[in-house]
Each structure stands twice: as structure tokens, then as C-alpha cells.
Design a protein around this motif. Sequence first.
Motif, short mmCIF file in Angstrom:
data_model
loop_
_atom_site.label_atom_id
_atom_site.label_comp_id
_atom_site.label_asym_id
_atom_site.label_seq_id
_atom_site.Cartn_x
_atom_site.Cartn_y
_atom_site.Cartn_z
N ARG A 11 -8.10 -10.45 -1.78
CA ARG A 11 -9.12 -9.48 -1.43
C ARG A 11 -10.44 -10.13 -1.14
O ARG A 11 -11.16 -9.76 -0.23
CB ARG A 11 -9.32 -8.52 -2.59
N ALA A 33 -11.38 -3.67 11.24
CA ALA A 33 -10.32 -3.22 10.34
C ALA A 33 -9.00 -3.88 10.71
O ALA A 33 -8.24 -4.31 9.84
CB ALA A 33 -10.19 -1.69 10.43
N SER A 64 -8.94 0.73 5.41
CA SER A 64 -9.57 -0.56 5.69
C SER A 64 -10.82 -0.38 6.54
O SER A 64 -11.78 -1.15 6.42
CB SER A 64 -8.59 -1.50 6.37
N LEU A 75 -4.81 -1.22 -0.98
CA LEU A 75 -4.67 -1.63 0.42
C LEU A 75 -4.09 -3.02 0.51
O LEU A 75 -3.15 -3.30 1.26
CB LEU A 75 -6.05 -1.57 1.08
N ILE A 107 -12.83 -4.20 -0.60
CA ILE A 107 -11.50 -3.83 -0.12
C ILE A 107 -10.66 -3.42 -1.33
O ILE A 107 -10.55 -4.18 -2.30
CB ILE A 107 -10.86 -5.01 0.62
N THR A 132 -9.07 -7.43 9.54
CA THR A 132 -8.88 -7.52 8.09
C THR A 132 -7.41 -7.37 7.72
O THR A 132 -6.87 -8.12 6.89
CB THR A 132 -9.69 -6.41 7.39
N ILE A 133 -6.78 -6.37 8.34
CA ILE A 133 -5.38 -6.14 8.02
C ILE A 133 -4.53 -7.34 8.42
O ILE A 133 -3.65 -7.78 7.66
CB ILE A 133 -4.90 -4.85 8.73
#
Lengths: 364, 111
Positions: free
Chosen positions: B55, A58, A33, B33, B29, A61-62
Amino acid sequence: MSDGGKQSGVDNESSSSTKKKQKGGDDFGRSVSRIAVAQICESVGFQSSQRSVLDTLADVTIRYICSLGKSAHYYANISGRTECNPYDVIQGLEELAGSAQGFSGASDDNRCLSSSGVVRDISQFASTAEEVPFPRVIPRFPVVRTLKTTPSFAQMGKTPAGKHIPDWLPAFPDPHTYVHTPVWNERNTDPRADKLEQARQRRRAESSLLSLQQRIACYGAAVSVPSDNANDSKGKQVAENNPFLVPPLPYDSKQVSGVAIPKYDIAKKRFSVLETFAPAIEAAKAGALECRAIERRSLPSKRAPVHFRIGVDKKSISVPLSSGVLGNKSDSWFLRDDQKDDKKRRAEMILKEAMENPQELIQL
Amino acid sequence: MNSSNEGRHDDEAALTEFLSSLMDYTPTIPDELVEHYLGKSGFQCPDLRLHCKARLSAPVKDKSKQPKEKRLVLTMDDLSRALREYGVNLKHPDYFADSPLTGMDPSSREE
């Protein structure tokens, strides 16, 4: 948009690999990420950023993905379903986005989901934005490793030990894993035979060593000795057959053929060791002839001419050892410059021993 | 009721159109993931298009951060300001201290 001075992909990966484990176990997803986020930043126009910034983005985002999934799942659940709908996802998006910025049509009670502001934003983004694909190919993760399970009784084909044990249970381990049987040496040891064998091997080694010494003595400056091979005891045999430990033959006791000297340079400044010890060498040769008869080795009846190399500036040194071993008879005295010092030292040592050894012999 | 039924049909059409348009776009992305983290949070869906949607929504948020500097270096300062607009409160320490006494008045510090 310039590609800037920062290699986002490579830097991220290398730095993430050296980072300490913080969350533990999720490092791969996090680094992936990070790469994606760095790419997005680059596409927006940033040329570089602080490392902690990338980490934070990151992380954000996660968390966003996780909370989106959670809320979508929640909406599906309260609708009585286990699998999520696009509508569930839209509702989840609305919940996430709406809590912060709001979107158009939020206050409308009977709004239609597919025409919600969120969907419109996304479709607008998808149609207008430039595609920046992820640079690396990523495998599906986490990688599921199939565990190697112990086979059951039925799989092994064995019947379990007791009737109370069902055969679908894993089998017992093999008895060799838990039973220790001592290992005995089956071979009968015969001490007498062992000693005899040992003595025989030692004798063989001695004889080979002796023959080597004889060969050295033949071309060398050492004095030789008539060997007595009949004697079986070890120490005395070595001492008696050692050519260096025997008194030299008196002069003129043996007639030897003259040496034909082909030529040598007049312009010589130093004496070679060979020249100085020529009589000793001759005597050694004579003695060697005698003892060699016992050893049954073939020798030339006439001695090969001895070549002396006399250099102007360099010391010429005899090379009785190696060339004798090698078996070169005629050109054995020529030396290469780089070995001269070594050979000279060795020759001198041997000569010294030969001189001293007559005194040692008395002790023996 | 009828109008709402019709409305629903329109919705479905618009939605399918939107989803098909989604498939053309390749977001930054990666899919794997997103799949991993959605699976972690309990999102169950056989339809991969919803993945794409998830995403897409993430970078949309990211992209609207505005650079405050001319030299375009993204710093924690800018980031915390930008994230505050989205409701993410970020507090970053300016420096790391070796010991609790760092920065204290030297007279009061016991060496």
C-alpha cells in the motif's frame, strides 16, 4: 493545503456510478481507488483535476498493485515457496522502481535487501508523511455469495429412483414442477338455480333503487305513482313504479294540510325554484303519502314547515335531493352557496322530466 | 559465512523494526482494495504487514509528482509528463471526433 473547490470523494463516486462499464465487473475497485487517488492528490496540494486524470491515476495505481503482487509471487515461486516473504515484496518493489528511476545500491551485487534504497524510502515516507485515512468504510470485496445448491438425495432423505443413481447427487425436482394436471371445477353448475339467484339479486337491487326514488319524490318536485309491487317482470315494474313517469294528480283531488310558513324576507329579488313549483311539490308529497302506505314506511302525519331562504343577490335553489336522502326534514331547504348551481340544475332536470314523461307514458 | 549470518540477523532485526513501524501508518489506499488486487495477481501471504508495504509503495510513487502550474489543477498534460519519468507512457487524445472526416479539408469532404 486547502480543501479546495472539489469534493473529491463525493464527485468520484457519483461520476463513477454514471460511467459506462468499460472493464466490466471491476467498477467497485476502480471507484474506490479513484477516491483514494483523489485524496492523495488533494493532500499533495492539488485543488482540482480533470476527470480523466483521476481515472488514469486510478488505473496506474491498480496496475502497480497488480504488478507488484505478480512479481512478489514470482520471486517467491522461484525460491521454491508458495507464500510470499517480505523479501519477495522488496525485490518486487526494486524491480518496479528500478526499471524507471533506480534506487540507491542497485548496482551492488551482494547488497542486503533490508537496507536497500526502496525500503529506506518507504520507511522515510512512513515516518514523515501525514496520514490521510480513507474516508469510507469498505467491505471486503468481492463479496462472496454462497450459492443455494439443490439438496442431494441424502440431504432430502429420499432414496433415488433407480439403483444406478448415487444418493449424493442433487435430488430430482418435485413432480408438480413438470407434471401438468388439468384443474376441473368441482362445483356442479345448476343453470336454473343460477338464473333464479340472478333474478333475485336484480329484484333486490331494483327495490332498493325504487325506495331511493320514492324518498326523493317525497321531498322533491316529482310526481309520484302508486306502485304495483305485485308485478314480477323487471322492465314494466320499473316503469310503473317510477314516480316521474306517472301523470300528475289533478288539482284539489287530494286534501293536504296547509303549510305554515314561519317567515321570509321581504327583500327578495328573484323567485326560488321552490316557490315556483310549490303546487307540484305539494302534489308530489300527497302522492308519496299514498304510495308510501304500500311500502310501509313511516311518515309524519303533519307536514313539516317549509323554510325558504331568499337571498338578495344570490339565487336560492331548492335542495330536494340530498337533504331528502339525508333525512333532514325541517332544515332541509337551506343550502350552502357552493352547492346551489348544482342543485338547481338537477332540480330543473327532474322537473323537466316530470313534465315530459306524461308523453312517454303513452308510448309505454 | 559467519559474517553473512550475522548480517542476516541484523537484517531481520531491521526488517522487523521497519515492519512494526509500518503498522502505525494508515495509508490512504485502503487495505481491502490492495488485498483484492493482490489476490487477483496471485500474491499469497498470510502476513498483513506485507499488504501495508504494498500500500505504501503506491502512493510514494504518486506523491512525487511535481505540479507545473501555479493554480494547482492537475491536467492530463502534467500527468503524462510526470508519468513519463516513471516509465509510464501516457498518450491522451486532445479531442473526440464525431466522424473520420472531422477536421478534414471541406473541399475534399463529400457531403
